[in-house]
Enzyme design. Sequence first.
Site, PDB file in Angstrom:
ATOM      1  N   ASP A  34      13.566  25.642  -4.117  1.00  0.00           N
ATOM      2  CA  ASP A  34      13.520  25.502  -2.658  1.00  0.00           C
ATOM      3  C   ASP A  34      14.813  24.860  -2.177  1.00  0.00           C
ATOM      4  O   ASP A  34      15.255  23.857  -2.730  1.00  0.00           O
ATOM      5  CB  ASP A  34      12.310  24.630  -2.248  1.00  0.00           C
ATOM      6  N   THR A  38      13.212  24.820   5.593  1.00  0.00           N
ATOM      7  CA  THR A  38      12.096  24.456   6.483  1.00  0.00           C
ATOM      8  C   THR A  38      11.074  23.602   5.732  1.00  0.00           C
ATOM      9  O   THR A  38      10.085  23.180   6.316  1.00  0.00           O
ATOM     10  CB  THR A  38      11.389  25.710   7.045  1.00  0.00           C
ATOM     11  N   ASP A  58      19.267  28.215  -3.150  1.00  0.00           N
ATOM     12  CA  ASP A  58      19.034  29.168  -2.064  1.00  0.00           C
ATOM     13  C   ASP A  58      18.792  30.537  -2.707  1.00  0.00           C
ATOM     14  O   ASP A  58      19.685  31.094  -3.334  1.00  0.00           O
ATOM     15  CB  ASP A  58      20.280  29.194  -1.157  1.00  0.00           C
ATOM     16  N   LEU A  75       7.504  32.715  -2.240  1.00  0.00           N
ATOM     17  CA  LEU A  75       7.030  32.275  -0.922  1.00  0.00           C
ATOM     18  C   LEU A  75       8.181  31.898   0.009  1.00  0.00           C
ATOM     19  O   LEU A  75       7.946  31.640   1.192  1.00  0.00           O
ATOM     20  CB  LEU A  75       6.094  31.056  -1.060  1.00  0.00           C
ATOM     21  N   TYR A 147      11.148  38.830  11.374  1.00  0.00           N
ATOM     22  CA  TYR A 147      10.178  38.361  10.364  1.00  0.00           C
ATOM     23  C   TYR A 147       9.333  39.532   9.860  1.00  0.00           C
ATOM     24  O   TYR A 147       9.223  39.753   8.652  1.00  0.00           O
ATOM     25  CB  TYR A 147       9.302  37.280  10.993  1.00  0.00           C
ATOM     26  N   LYS A 151       9.481  41.202   6.023  1.00  0.00           N
ATOM     27  CA  LYS A 151       8.328  41.238   5.112  1.00  0.00           C
ATOM     28  C   LYS A 151       7.984  42.674   4.735  1.00  0.00           C
ATOM     29  O   LYS A 151       7.594  42.949   3.600  1.00  0.00           O
ATOM     30  CB  LYS A 151       7.131  40.545   5.762  1.00  0.00           C
ATOM     31  N   TYR A 161      10.472  48.028  -7.243  1.00  0.00           N
ATOM     32  CA  TYR A 161      10.685  47.372  -8.549  1.00  0.00           C
ATOM     33  C   TYR A 161       9.522  47.683  -9.483  1.00  0.00           C
ATOM     34  O   TYR A 161       9.701  47.804 -10.693  1.00  0.00           O
ATOM     35  CB  TYR A 161      10.820  45.851  -8.387  1.00  0.00           C
TER      36      TYR A 161
HETATM   37  N1  LIG Z   1       1.371  29.706   6.687  1.00  0.00           N
HETATM   38  C1  LIG Z   1       0.889  30.871   7.037  1.00  0.00           C
HETATM   39  O1  LIG Z   1      -0.064  30.941   7.831  1.00  0.00           O
HETATM   40  C2  LIG Z   1       1.475  32.139   6.475  1.00  0.00           C
HETATM   41  C3  LIG Z   1       0.931  33.366   6.911  1.00  0.00           C
HETATM   42  C4  LIG Z   1       1.467  34.538   6.393  1.00  0.00           C
HETATM   43  C5  LIG Z   1       2.479  34.497   5.451  1.00  0.00           C
HETATM   44  N2  LIG Z   1       2.996  33.299   5.065  1.00  0.00           N
HETATM   45  C6  LIG Z   1       4.090  33.325   4.091  1.00  0.00           C
HETATM   46  O2  LIG Z   1       3.937  32.291   3.129  1.00  0.00           O
HETATM   47  C7  LIG Z   1       5.203  31.743   2.782  1.00  0.00           C
HETATM   48  C8  LIG Z   1       5.183  30.232   2.974  1.00  0.00           C
HETATM   49  O3  LIG Z   1       4.901  29.934   4.338  1.00  0.00           O
HETATM   50  P1  LIG Z   1       4.766  28.421   4.834  1.00  0.00           P
HETATM   51  O4  LIG Z   1       3.847  28.419   5.985  1.00  0.00           O
HETATM   52  O5  LIG Z   1       4.494  27.552   3.680  1.00  0.00           O
HETATM   53  O6  LIG Z   1       6.237  28.168   5.395  1.00  0.00           O
HETATM   54  P2  LIG Z   1       7.219  26.907   5.173  1.00  0.00           P
HETATM   55  O7  LIG Z   1       8.330  27.087   6.133  1.00  0.00           O
HETATM   56  O8  LIG Z   1       6.444  25.640   5.215  1.00  0.00           O
HETATM   57  O9  LIG Z   1       7.717  27.127   3.689  1.00  0.00           O
HETATM   58  C9  LIG Z   1       8.749  28.010   3.353  1.00  0.00           C
HETATM   59  C10 LIG Z   1       9.588  27.342   2.287  1.00  0.00           C
HETATM   60  O10 LIG Z   1      10.640  28.247   1.888  1.00  0.00           O
HETATM   61  C11 LIG Z   1      11.830  27.504   1.742  1.00  0.00           C
HETATM   62  N3  LIG Z   1      12.973  28.413   1.902  1.00  0.00           N
HETATM   63  C12 LIG Z   1      13.323  29.098   3.016  1.00  0.00           C
HETATM   64  N4  LIG Z   1      14.425  29.825   2.772  1.00  0.00           N
HETATM   65  C13 LIG Z   1      14.763  29.596   1.476  1.00  0.00           C
HETATM   66  C14 LIG Z   1      15.806  30.055   0.635  1.00  0.00           C
HETATM   67  N5  LIG Z   1      16.737  30.920   1.087  1.00  0.00           N
HETATM   68  N6  LIG Z   1      15.853  29.629  -0.645  1.00  0.00           N
HETATM   69  C15 LIG Z   1      14.926  28.749  -1.117  1.00  0.00           C
HETATM   70  N7  LIG Z   1      13.931  28.278  -0.362  1.00  0.00           N
HETATM   71  C16 LIG Z   1      13.843  28.691   0.916  1.00  0.00           C
HETATM   72  C17 LIG Z   1      11.758  26.447   2.843  1.00  0.00           C
HETATM   73  O11 LIG Z   1      12.624  25.348   2.639  1.00  0.00           O
HETATM   74  C18 LIG Z   1      10.279  26.074   2.784  1.00  0.00           C
HETATM   75  O12 LIG Z   1      10.053  25.022   1.870  1.00  0.00           O
HETATM   76  C19 LIG Z   1       6.233  32.463   3.640  1.00  0.00           C
HETATM   77  O13 LIG Z   1       6.812  33.496   2.883  1.00  0.00           O
HETATM   78  C20 LIG Z   1       5.426  33.030   4.770  1.00  0.00           C
HETATM   79  O14 LIG Z   1       6.012  34.188   5.292  1.00  0.00           O
HETATM   80  C21 LIG Z   1       2.520  32.128   5.564  1.00  0.00           C
END
Ligand SMILES: NC(=O)c1ccc[n+]([C@@H]2O[C@H](COP(=O)([O-])OP(=O)(O)OC[C@H]3O[C@@H](n4cnc5c(N)ncnc54)[C@H](O)[C@@H]3O)[C@@H](O)[C@H]2O)c1
Length: 314
Positions: A34, A38, A58, A75, A147, A151, A161
């Site tokens: 991570d 965010t 990253d 994620l 977004y 996705k 893949y």
């Molecule tokens: N929370 C929800 O309701 C929900 C719904 C649908 C899908 N999702 C998916 O689940 C995943 C997690 O969501 P979340 O709510 O925990 O969001 P979040 O923003 O809390 O977590 C995302 C994490 O990804 C990290 N990140 C972002 N870009 C990065 C990069 N380039 N390299 C390494 N790390 C990186 C951020 O620092 C963060 O810790 C996401 O892919 C999101 O699209 C979440």
Amino acid sequence: MVVSTCLVTGGAGFLGSHLCDALVARGHRVLCVDNLDTGSLVNIEHIRVPEFSHINCDITEPCFIDEPVDFVYHLASPASPIDYLRLPLHTLKVGSYGTHHALGLAKFKRARFLLASTSEVYGDPQVHPQKESYWGHVNPIGPRGVYDEAKRYGEAMTMAYHSQQGVDTAIARIFNTYGPRMRPHDGRAIPTFLRQALASRPITVYGDGSQTRSFCYVADLIRGLIGLAESGYHEPVNIGNPDEFTLLELAEAVKEATGSDSEIIFEALPVDDPKQRQPDIGLAREVLDWSPEVSLREGLHRTIEEAGVEALVG
Ligand SMILES: NC(=O)c1ccc[n+]([C@@H]2O[C@H](COP(=O)([O-])OP(=O)(O)OC[C@H]3O[C@@H](n4cnc5c(N)ncnc54)[C@H](O)[C@@H]3O)[C@@H](O)[C@H]2O)c1
């Protein structure tokens, strides 16, 4: 139980940190990748076991891991509208280059790969509830397009893949999830309503509040993700709670859970805001024997209890 090494991209975020907790609790080794865009170290600082490590990388850049890996949970991505509207290019890059690198890593390590996709691939759906066979109704150039299309592209790359490179892949279409560690100002409905209600401020509902959403408690969601990763299934699977509420009903439920007397006020609907969302979870029931167990009422109480009022008010 077989002990595995699981790599979790986005492991310091809301869902990722709960996933790391659950994998560590099951006795697995966990590598949390991570870059804290965010996410926050606060979400993972309590995981103090030698089986857990955080790698600040990253994922839009190649990330080299020395040890064997059995599962890659991908994620990493901005997830709340506030974040992806602030970081539109990064959101597209993490869905494309980031997914490419995470899949490359899974291929190299011969690991099972799980993409955290989203109900947003259905856009503003014209079919209700949404089954995995529905192709969606997305505006690619609207503000949410960065977004949704990132996705959708991530799903296409994951399937490529799988079919062309033989990588063992899974796709979870995650519906709105909530629980402790959501950021109070991340713009999503539940943390916003909780923050407003607990601070005795007006609760702001968009539009007339008749649009619907389905809210899944984080513990249920994580159980579904791990079940899917361990299932060997390749097609997309909806993971979410099918209990559907209008935003106005949600605001009332939050008032009740917090004991707040905040008034409910109405503001203009954001552009391309979906009118309704509800997962059809027939496939998850059938192939994973999974369904959610926590009601909205219980989930709100658990969120308040586990997060604490101070963290929710921010
Ligand atoms: N929370 C929800 O309701 C929900 C719904 C649908 C899908 N999702 C998916 O689940 C995943 C997690 O969501 P979340 O709510 O925990 O969001 P979040 O923003 O809390 O977590 C995302 C994490 O990804 C990290 N990140 C972002 N870009 C990065 C990069 N380039 N390299 C390494 N790390 C990186 C951020 O620092 C963060 O810790 C996401 O892919 C999101 O699209 C979440």
